[in-house]
Design an enzyme around this catalytic site. Structure first.
Site, short mmCIF file in Angstrom:
data_model
loop_
_atom_site.label_atom_id
_atom_site.label_comp_id
_atom_site.label_asym_id
_atom_site.label_seq_id
_atom_site.Cartn_x
_atom_site.Cartn_y
_atom_site.Cartn_z
N ASP A 118 -11.78 5.54 36.53
CA ASP A 118 -10.68 6.22 35.84
C ASP A 118 -9.74 6.85 36.86
O ASP A 118 -8.52 6.86 36.69
CB ASP A 118 -11.23 7.33 34.93
CG ASP A 118 -11.93 6.75 33.72
OD1 ASP A 118 -12.03 5.50 33.63
OD2 ASP A 118 -12.40 7.54 32.87
N ASP A 151 -5.78 6.22 37.19
CA ASP A 151 -4.78 7.29 37.04
C ASP A 151 -3.87 7.38 38.27
O ASP A 151 -2.69 7.65 38.16
CB ASP A 151 -5.47 8.64 36.83
CG ASP A 151 -6.09 8.72 35.44
OD1 ASP A 151 -5.72 7.89 34.59
OD2 ASP A 151 -6.94 9.60 35.21
N SER A 191 -0.41 -8.26 -0.01
CA SER A 191 -1.73 -7.67 -0.11
C SER A 191 -2.74 -8.78 -0.42
O SER A 191 -2.42 -9.95 -0.25
CB SER A 191 -1.67 -6.63 -1.22
OG SER A 191 -2.82 -5.85 -1.19
N LEU A 192 -3.92 -8.41 -0.87
CA LEU A 192 -4.94 -9.42 -1.15
C LEU A 192 -5.43 -9.29 -2.59
O LEU A 192 -5.50 -8.19 -3.13
CB LEU A 192 -6.13 -9.23 -0.22
CG LEU A 192 -5.92 -9.56 1.25
CD1 LEU A 192 -7.06 -9.00 2.09
CD2 LEU A 192 -5.80 -11.06 1.45
N GLU A 202 -13.67 -12.86 7.24
CA GLU A 202 -13.46 -11.77 8.20
C GLU A 202 -13.85 -10.45 7.57
O GLU A 202 -13.94 -10.36 6.35
CB GLU A 202 -11.96 -11.69 8.58
CG GLU A 202 -11.44 -12.92 9.26
CD GLU A 202 -9.91 -12.95 9.35
OE1 GLU A 202 -9.26 -11.95 8.98
OE2 GLU A 202 -9.38 -13.98 9.78
N LYS A 234 -12.99 -6.82 6.25
CA LYS A 234 -11.78 -6.18 5.76
C LYS A 234 -11.75 -4.78 6.39
O LYS A 234 -12.47 -3.88 5.96
CB LYS A 234 -11.78 -6.10 4.24
CG LYS A 234 -10.49 -5.58 3.68
CD LYS A 234 -10.43 -5.85 2.18
CE LYS A 234 -9.15 -5.36 1.55
NZ LYS A 234 -8.69 -4.06 1.92
N ASP A 284 -10.86 -1.13 7.29
CA ASP A 284 -10.32 -0.02 6.50
C ASP A 284 -9.49 0.86 7.43
O ASP A 284 -9.96 1.89 7.89
CB ASP A 284 -11.47 0.76 5.87
CG ASP A 284 -10.97 1.74 4.84
OD1 ASP A 284 -9.78 1.67 4.49
OD2 ASP A 284 -11.77 2.57 4.38
N ARG A 287 3.09 -1.21 7.04
CA ARG A 287 3.23 -2.13 5.92
C ARG A 287 4.26 -1.61 4.91
O ARG A 287 5.01 -2.35 4.34
CB ARG A 287 1.87 -2.31 5.23
CG ARG A 287 1.97 -3.15 4.01
CD ARG A 287 0.62 -3.49 3.43
NE ARG A 287 0.81 -4.52 2.44
CZ ARG A 287 1.11 -4.29 1.18
NH1 ARG A 287 1.23 -3.06 0.75
NH2 ARG A 287 1.28 -5.27 0.33
N GLU A 333 -4.78 -4.37 11.83
CA GLU A 333 -5.18 -3.10 11.25
C GLU A 333 -5.48 -2.13 12.39
O GLU A 333 -6.30 -2.43 13.27
CB GLU A 333 -6.45 -3.36 10.42
CG GLU A 333 -6.70 -2.37 9.34
CD GLU A 333 -5.95 -2.68 8.04
OE1 GLU A 333 -5.10 -3.60 8.01
OE2 GLU A 333 -6.21 -1.97 7.06
N TYR A 373 -5.31 -10.07 12.64
CA TYR A 373 -5.95 -11.11 11.83
C TYR A 373 -5.02 -12.20 11.29
O TYR A 373 -5.50 -13.13 10.65
CB TYR A 373 -6.75 -10.50 10.69
CG TYR A 373 -6.03 -9.37 9.96
CD1 TYR A 373 -4.97 -9.61 9.12
CD2 TYR A 373 -6.45 -8.05 10.15
CE1 TYR A 373 -4.32 -8.58 8.46
CE2 TYR A 373 -5.81 -7.00 9.49
CZ TYR A 373 -4.75 -7.29 8.66
OH TYR A 373 -4.12 -6.26 8.03
N LYS A 432 -10.70 -16.55 3.63
CA LYS A 432 -9.40 -17.20 3.81
C LYS A 432 -9.57 -18.70 3.96
O LYS A 432 -10.45 -19.14 4.71
CB LYS A 432 -8.72 -16.68 5.08
CG LYS A 432 -8.48 -15.19 5.08
CD LYS A 432 -7.92 -14.74 6.42
CE LYS A 432 -7.56 -13.26 6.34
NZ LYS A 432 -7.02 -12.77 7.61
N LYS A 485 -14.48 -6.83 -2.26
CA LYS A 485 -14.61 -5.40 -2.01
C LYS A 485 -16.04 -4.98 -2.30
O LYS A 485 -16.62 -5.38 -3.30
CB LYS A 485 -13.66 -4.61 -2.93
CG LYS A 485 -12.19 -4.93 -2.70
CD LYS A 485 -11.53 -3.97 -1.77
CE LYS A 485 -11.24 -2.67 -2.47
NZ LYS A 485 -10.54 -1.72 -1.60
N CYS A 540 -5.84 23.93 -25.54
CA CYS A 540 -5.46 25.31 -25.78
C CYS A 540 -4.12 25.24 -26.52
O CYS A 540 -3.16 24.69 -25.97
CB CYS A 540 -5.31 26.07 -24.47
SG CYS A 540 -4.42 27.62 -24.68
N CYS A 596 0.26 30.12 -22.72
CA CYS A 596 -0.95 30.34 -21.93
C CYS A 596 -0.62 30.27 -20.44
O CYS A 596 -0.01 29.30 -19.97
CB CYS A 596 -1.96 29.26 -22.30
SG CYS A 596 -3.27 29.04 -21.09
#
Ligand code: IVH
Length: 704
Positions: free
Chosen positions: A36, A40, A85-86, A115, A117, A119, A138, A172, A220, A304, A328, A437, A442
């Protein structure tokens, strides 16, 4: 005189080259080549040189990864590819049946790539002549936000690709789970899940802040402009990888045999599992189980079609490609304890019981409040305070109590709603499944109405927060939404703790500004029964463009005019009329009129057109030269009073057929639906001239 001659350009190039190599080794291949410290040191040298020779600071310099302290904006950017979208499925059988149907549709043997998905946050990276020129969120699929400076800090995004090509790459952006937990601990207001933290970071105004968050990206899809000879998706993925992008390594290729899949993967020189159709169920099951062991969050799998020629044949709907399907995962579940049940009084007086549970993480977000809807729901669960319950996030969004796992030991009985309002002690009344109510004054009801009125989707007065509402109600100065426009805020709030001069003037400015909100918004803000945005749009678009026109309809008890508007049923019509006839609503309306709110729809976004497509129902299929995306054609139809549907049925009067129209065209011919091609459609549109503003718009609409 200088003893040695410097060539800053050469130095910058050499440094940049080494840094690029090290960055890629570290971030993409996870195999650091230098310490590192050494990294740097080189970066520091490069930055110093670039400061000295600003004309040699190139847009793809590794120094761009560090970000800047300047505030950046996120201007809107109209996507040059439709960012779709899907389509979704929740069962593994739905996946296999989709695959079989897709094969049958094109009458050809196919292979499918599966693949994960991811999130995270969906991003499009635009490369022109090989240079990253834009990174865009998007957004709504048509327009996103330009977040280029921030995304350049993500080391696994190449700032330049090896070929001078025009490519749009979809991917993503995500934050691995572990990094999320570490970072979130330090946050003043922690984020509910890694996705939200990633999304929040991408919108930070200083890119130097973004650079501190270890965001990553998996790409993707790639869309090349101009000629390219890819034959399948795996070759696209392999090419993206060779360009230096990070790909999710967990992919699988399914075809008729494992050997065949293996051959294809090898040919494309791409890693991944080589499987056959019969392996699918087991793969899905195994992956679902493995999900929590992954270092990042996924919410499903994406299937796909691999063959690109078939993708073209299958085409797209407005919303998703027909060549892909998202599987999903079942809603995530967790166990917790109901610590208390409280009731909330909504703006219509509706009473909603809410469970306060011991905070628990479900599907990446912390849940502590869960709506219990009504008494029936509680009875169905036989729920008591102190019970251990299983909770879920239905559709991955709304938390719900699924069932009681263990009853409480204190002997608490099934919880029941109180008989009187917790806010004003008025006796509650039951209407259908819900309890109300009945007291319009009120305090809780008034407060909910006010919160709704100033809310983002209504009058949008963001300076008028819950604190202001509570303070003014407690002072007895705010009894109705119309009071917002008559209050003397200086007098009312100058002694209230927490309300300084600045805050008071922000409130006043917000209130003043809200007076210019459109009639539609005013209509929704009134809080009449269930009249939301959709109903308000329908009313205005059908020609009821002023409050007076609407009040007249209510006074005549003219349900028919309302139900003649498509999608407004007798129930909503009745609710609307009753709401408008209510004496306290009338007082409110008149006071708001006096305050100067818009009681007439003035500004119509697009010039109003002759409603030449009234009474027609159009379906649009195929692709078009002038209407890309296809939604542009749908808009034109809508602006001329036509209805649009997504399939050809007995009610369809016209099919707008572009190139590549398939089953819809067949169906239309079968049903004798008029088929219109792009050219004929254009001349139908050109036949129209925008209406003059002074003409009476109302007369043009028909109620049939
Ligand atoms: S393909 C036309 N592949 O899921 C291409 N999307 O619910 C459509 N997503 O907006 C997208 N992982 O942000 C695709 N491997 C993956 C994905 C993926 C996550 C997201 C993407 C999309 C959303 C749709």
């Amino acid at each position: 005189m200088n003893t040695h001659k410097r060539d800053p350009r050469l130095e910058i190039e050499t440094l940049s080259d080494s840094l690029r190599t090290y960055q890629r080794a570290y971030y993409v291949d996870a195999r650091p080549l230098v310490s590192d410290l050494e990294y740097d040191r080189l970066l520091d040298q490069l930055q110093t040189l670039e400061e000295e020779y600003p004309h040699l600071r190139f847009p793809d310099s590794p120094s761009q990864r560090v970000g800047s302290d300047l505030n950046s904006e996120f201007p809107d950017f109209v996507h040059t590819i439709p960012v779709l979208s899907l389509d979704k499925a929740y069962k593994s059988e739905e996946v296999s049946s989709w695959m079989a149907k897709t094969e049958a549709k094109v009458a050809q043997e196919l292979s499918f790539v599966v693949e994960e998905k991811m999130d995270g946050v969906s991003i499009v990276l635009y490369y022109e002549k090989g240079l990253l020129v834009r990174a865009v969120t998007r957004g709504n699929g048509l327009v996103g936000n330009d977040v280029t400076a921030n995304l350049k800090t993500i080391a696994s995004i190449p700032l330049r690709i090896p070929e001078q090509e025009h490519v749009a790459v979809r991917g993503e952006v995500f934050l691995p789970k572990e990094e999320f937990l570490t970072l979130n601990k330090r946050m003043e207001t922690p984020y509910a899940n890694p996705r939200n933290l990633a999304a929040g970071t991408i919108r930070r105004i200083k890119s130097s802040e973004v650079a501190k968050v270890p965001l990553r990206i998996y790409v993707y899809e790639g869309f090349w402009q101009g000629e390219h000879t890819f034959s399948d998706h795996i070759s696209i993925l392999a090419t993206l990888a060779s360009y230096g992008f990070s790909l999710n390594p967990n992919i699988a290729l399914f075809s008729k045999s494992r050997e065949d899949s293996q051959k294809r993967l090898e040919k494309a020189s791409l890693g991944g599992k080589a499987l056959c159709y019969a392996d699918l169920d087991a793969y899905v099951e195994e992956h679902t189980a493995r999900r929590s062991a992954l270092p990042y969050e996924i919410d499903g799998l994406v299937m796909k079609v691999n063959e690109l020629s078939v993708r073209e044949i299958l085409g797209y709907t407005e919303h998703h490609p027909r060549w892909a399907l998202a599987y999903k995962f079942e809603s995530p579940q967790a166990q917790t304890v109901v610590e208390n049940i409280e009731v909330q009084v909504g703006r219509t007086g509706r009473i909603t019981p809410v469970a306060r549970v011991a905070p628990v993480l479900v599907g990446g977000s912390t849940i502590s409040n869960i709506t219990l809807h009504n008494q029936d729901y509680i009875d169905m669960l036989e729920l008591s305070i102190g019970d251990s319950v299983e909770i879920s996030k239905r559709g991955d969004v709304i938390p719900a109590v699924e069932r009681v796992i263990e009853k409480n030991e204190e002997g608490n009985k099934v919880w029941t709603l109180p008989k009187t309002c917790p806010s004003c002690s008025t006796a509650l009344v039951v209407r259908g499944a819900h309890t109300f109510c009945p007291n319009p004054t009120c305090p809780d009801q008034v407060s909910s109405r006010l919160k709704f009125f100033v809310g983002k989707a209504q009058m949008d007065i963001d300076s008028f927060g819950p604190e202001t509402i509570t303070t003014l109600i407690d002072l007895g100065l705010l009894k109705d939404v119309s009071d917002i426009y008559t209050l003397d805020y200086e007098r009312a709030l100058s002694d209230a703790p927490g309300f300084g001069e600045k805050k008071i003037s922000a409130i006043k400015a917000g209130v003043e500004k809200s007076k210019s909100q459109s009639f539609r918004r005013v209509l929704v803000s009134l809080g009449i029964g269930e009249i939301g945005k959709k109903a308000a749009d329908l009313l205005v678009e059908s020609g009821i463009i002023s409050m007076d026109a609407l009040l007249e309809i209510a006074d005549r008890d003219d349900e028919e005019t309302l139900t003649a508007i498509k999608q407004i049923g007798p129930k909503s019509a009745r609710l609307l009329i009753d709401g408008l006839k209510d004496p306290s609503m009338r007082v409110r309306i008149e006071r708001l009129r006096k305050a100067g709110l818009n009681f007439e729809e003035k500004k119509i976004d697009a010039p109003s057109l002759v409603q030449s497509f009234a009474n027609q129902t159009w379906c649009v299929t195929g692709s078009f030269e002038h209407f890309n995306p296809r939604s542009l054609a749908l808009e034109e139809i809508g602006r001329r009073g036509g209805r649009t549907t997504s399939s050809v049925t007995g009610k369809t009067t016209h099919l707008l057929a572009g190139s590549g129209s398939g089953s819809k065209l067949v169906q239309a011919n079968k049903l004798g639906v008029k088929v219109v091609d792009e050219e004929a459609f254009l001349s139908l549109l050109e036949g129209e001239k925008p209406k003059k503003k002074s003409e009476d718009v109302q007369g043009e609409f028909s109620f049939q």
